[in-house]
Enzyme design. Structure first.
Site, PDB file in Angstrom:
ATOM      1  N   GLU A  93      -6.304  -9.434   2.442  1.00 57.83           N
ATOM      2  CA  GLU A  93      -4.958  -9.438   3.007  1.00 57.83           C
ATOM      3  C   GLU A  93      -3.986  -8.629   2.153  1.00 57.83           C
ATOM      4  O   GLU A  93      -4.079  -8.632   0.935  1.00 57.83           O
ATOM      5  CB  GLU A  93      -4.435 -10.870   3.062  1.00 57.83           C
ATOM      6  CG  GLU A  93      -5.225 -11.730   3.988  1.00 57.83           C
ATOM      7  CD  GLU A  93      -4.805 -13.173   3.896  1.00 57.83           C
ATOM      8  OE1 GLU A  93      -5.364 -13.971   4.646  1.00 57.83           O
ATOM      9  OE2 GLU A  93      -3.941 -13.506   3.067  1.00 57.83           O
ATOM     10  N   CYS A 106       2.526  -7.029  -1.386  1.00 58.09           N
ATOM     11  CA  CYS A 106       1.718  -8.030  -2.085  1.00 58.09           C
ATOM     12  C   CYS A 106       0.266  -7.671  -1.801  1.00 58.09           C
ATOM     13  O   CYS A 106      -0.162  -7.700  -0.643  1.00 58.09           O
ATOM     14  CB  CYS A 106       2.076  -9.420  -1.563  1.00 58.09           C
ATOM     15  SG  CYS A 106       1.068 -10.705  -2.287  1.00 58.09           S
ATOM     16  N   CYS A 113     -11.944 -15.632  -4.008  1.00 60.61           N
ATOM     17  CA  CYS A 113     -11.561 -15.910  -5.399  1.00 60.61           C
ATOM     18  C   CYS A 113     -12.461 -17.005  -5.954  1.00 60.61           C
ATOM     19  O   CYS A 113     -12.896 -17.887  -5.220  1.00 60.61           O
ATOM     20  CB  CYS A 113     -10.099 -16.360  -5.461  1.00 60.61           C
ATOM     21  SG  CYS A 113      -9.506 -16.515  -7.166  1.00 60.61           S
ATOM     22  N   CYS A 117      -8.040 -22.847  -7.271  1.00 62.91           N
ATOM     23  CA  CYS A 117      -6.757 -23.566  -7.327  1.00 62.91           C
ATOM     24  C   CYS A 117      -6.663 -24.391  -6.041  1.00 62.91           C
ATOM     25  O   CYS A 117      -6.868 -23.839  -4.950  1.00 62.91           O
ATOM     26  CB  CYS A 117      -5.594 -22.586  -7.407  1.00 62.91           C
ATOM     27  SG  CYS A 117      -5.723 -21.463  -8.801  1.00 62.91           S
ATOM     28  N   CYS A 120      -4.531 -23.484  -2.677  1.00 57.45           N
ATOM     29  CA  CYS A 120      -4.579 -22.088  -2.230  1.00 57.45           C
ATOM     30  C   CYS A 120      -5.610 -21.880  -1.124  1.00 57.45           C
ATOM     31  O   CYS A 120      -6.758 -22.316  -1.245  1.00 57.45           O
ATOM     32  CB  CYS A 120      -4.921 -21.223  -3.445  1.00 57.45           C
ATOM     33  SG  CYS A 120      -5.305 -19.530  -3.019  1.00 57.45           S
ATOM     34  N   CYS A 338      -1.179 -16.967   1.247  1.00 55.14           N
ATOM     35  CA  CYS A 338      -2.273 -16.093   0.845  1.00 55.14           C
ATOM     36  C   CYS A 338      -3.612 -16.706   1.238  1.00 55.14           C
ATOM     37  O   CYS A 338      -3.912 -17.839   0.906  1.00 55.14           O
ATOM     38  CB  CYS A 338      -2.204 -15.885  -0.665  1.00 55.14           C
ATOM     39  SG  CYS A 338      -3.678 -15.228  -1.346  1.00 55.14           S
TER      40      CYS A 338
HETATM   41  S1  SF4 Z   1      -4.040 -19.022  -6.428  1.00 54.82           S
HETATM   42 FE1  SF4 Z   1      -5.790 -18.628  -5.087  1.00 54.82          FE
HETATM   43  S2  SF4 Z   1      -6.188 -16.423  -5.255  1.00 54.82           S
HETATM   44 FE2  SF4 Z   1      -4.857 -17.022  -6.986  1.00 54.82          FE
HETATM   45  S3  SF4 Z   1      -6.297 -17.476  -8.651  1.00 54.82           S
HETATM   46 FE3  SF4 Z   1      -5.897 -19.430  -7.636  1.00 54.82          FE
HETATM   47  S4  SF4 Z   1      -7.567 -19.597  -6.113  1.00 54.82           S
HETATM   48 FE4  SF4 Z   1      -7.491 -17.463  -6.776  1.00 54.82          FE
END
Ligand code: SF4
Length: 346
Positions: A93, A106, A113, A117, A120, A338
């Site tokens: 994205e 962005c 990833c 987190c 997210c 995101c």
């Molecule tokens: S916020 Fe999402 S994209 Fe960013 S490091 Fe954490 S898991 Fe990965």
């Protein structure tokens, strides 16, 4: 038959060598480089200052991989979210975020990833691969075009805050930034670029040692280890004290202030104790704070905190002379968190 190479993986020097090795002149490499990076061509046919034979020779040896906008969503507030399809059909994205005075891209640095987190949407997509420098660069080109078309001015800023952790794709991200800022690329000032990381101390020190000129932002979200570790598993590997030490190292070398990105969630980090911990942390390193409004992802485990809680943060930070900005959420009517759009298109 030998597999054709992606010509955009070659440096200008390598292109020049290729022509010399094929009994041609080195400056042809400069011409091709200009077509690929400044003019952004996707076809050897378009390289009209090269002879037909030279174009055919390139065609036999190389491909020009490039990205495509697979899906574009435009929000009422002018935000544009793109699902970008890569040459191997994977999707990332890139978002254009407009304000009155500027437009910000962005961009993503990885497909998916690995950092998990738990607030997210991208974390739900496992990490597939790193993006190549050209795939990062091309996202910026796409958004620059959208900025000119829909907002009547060129792109003004870039943040590495899309999918992925940029410091886990260090080499390619730095190579992309090099191209974005170079005279042969987009000529953007590094001061208009911000790399946003969860905070990997070893890599932050490396950035400082490499004397980069762009800005650094850290997704902090809590200045209390116990709370941060619950949201961001990376904090178990390198805690807030280690992070701070690396940021102090960064500042000593670069003299560039850190931006802390910080979301306040209801029932998670919205008490006065949380506020005080953040103020204490900020006092130890020249920094400012962006309080970001949260774009909820569907299951509702994380909720935006009340305006009163946000106000408490703003007040305490200001009283302590720490610069704080409240960033309203953009693109609420589209899948703007995101990873949301890629989750739908993957
Ligand atoms: S916020 Fe999402 S994209 Fe960013 S490091 Fe954490 S898991 Fe990965």
């Amino acid at each position: 038959m030998q597999k054709k190479r992606d010509i955009r993986a070659l440096s200008k020097e390598q292109l020049r060598e290729f022509f010399v090795n094929n009994n041609d002149q080195a400056f042809r490499g400069n011409q091709v480089y200009e077509w690929l990076w400044q003019k952004g061509t996707h076809s050897f046919e378009d390289m009209t200052n090269l002879s037909k034979e030279t174009r055919e020779m390139l065609e036999e040896n190389f491909v020009i991989n490039h990205i495509k906008v697979d899906q574009m969503q435009r929000s009422n507030d002018g935000t544009i979210k793109n699902a970008i399809k890569l040459h191997d059909k994977l999707v990332v994205e890139s978002v254009l975020i407009p304000t009155d005075s500027r437009t910000t891209a962005c961009v993503s640095s990885q497909v998916g990833c690995s950092l998990d987190c738990n607030f997210c949407a991208t974390a739900r997509l496992k990490r597939m691969r790193n993006l190549n420098p050209d795939e990062i660069y091309d996202q910026v080109v796409v958004i620059d075009k959208q900025s000119r078309l829909y907002h009547n001015h060129k792109l003004s800023n870039i943040v590495f805050m899309g999918m992925g952790e940029p410091l886990l794709n260090y080499k390619n991200v730095l190579e992309a930034i090099e191209k974005i800022t170079s005279d042969e690329g987009l000529k953007m000032s590094p001061k208009r670029i911000t790399l946003s990381t969860v905070g990997i101390p070893k890599m932050i020190k490396k950035l400082a040692d490499d004397e980069v000129k762009f800005n650094l932002a850290v997704s902090l979200h809590s200045a209390i280890d116990e709370i941060r570790s619950k949201m961001m598993p990376i904090n178990e590997k390198s805690n807030l004290a280690e992070l701070l030490e690396s940021l102090q190292y960064w500042y000593a070398k670069t003299k560039s202030k850190i931006t802390f990105e910080y979301v306040v969630w209801k029932g998670i980090n919205d008490t006065q104790k949380d506020v005080d911990a953040l103020v204490d942390y900020c006092k130890k390193i020249p920094s400012k704070v962006n309080l970001i409004e949260y774009n909820a992802i569907d299951d509702g485990e994380f909720q935006q905190a009340s305006p009163k809680a946000i106000e408490r943060y703003v007040h305490s930070l200001e009283v302590n002379k720490i610069v704080v900005n409240v960033r309203r959420s953009r693109g609420k009517d589209i899948d703007a968190a995101c990873g949301q759009l890629a989750n739908k298109t993957a």
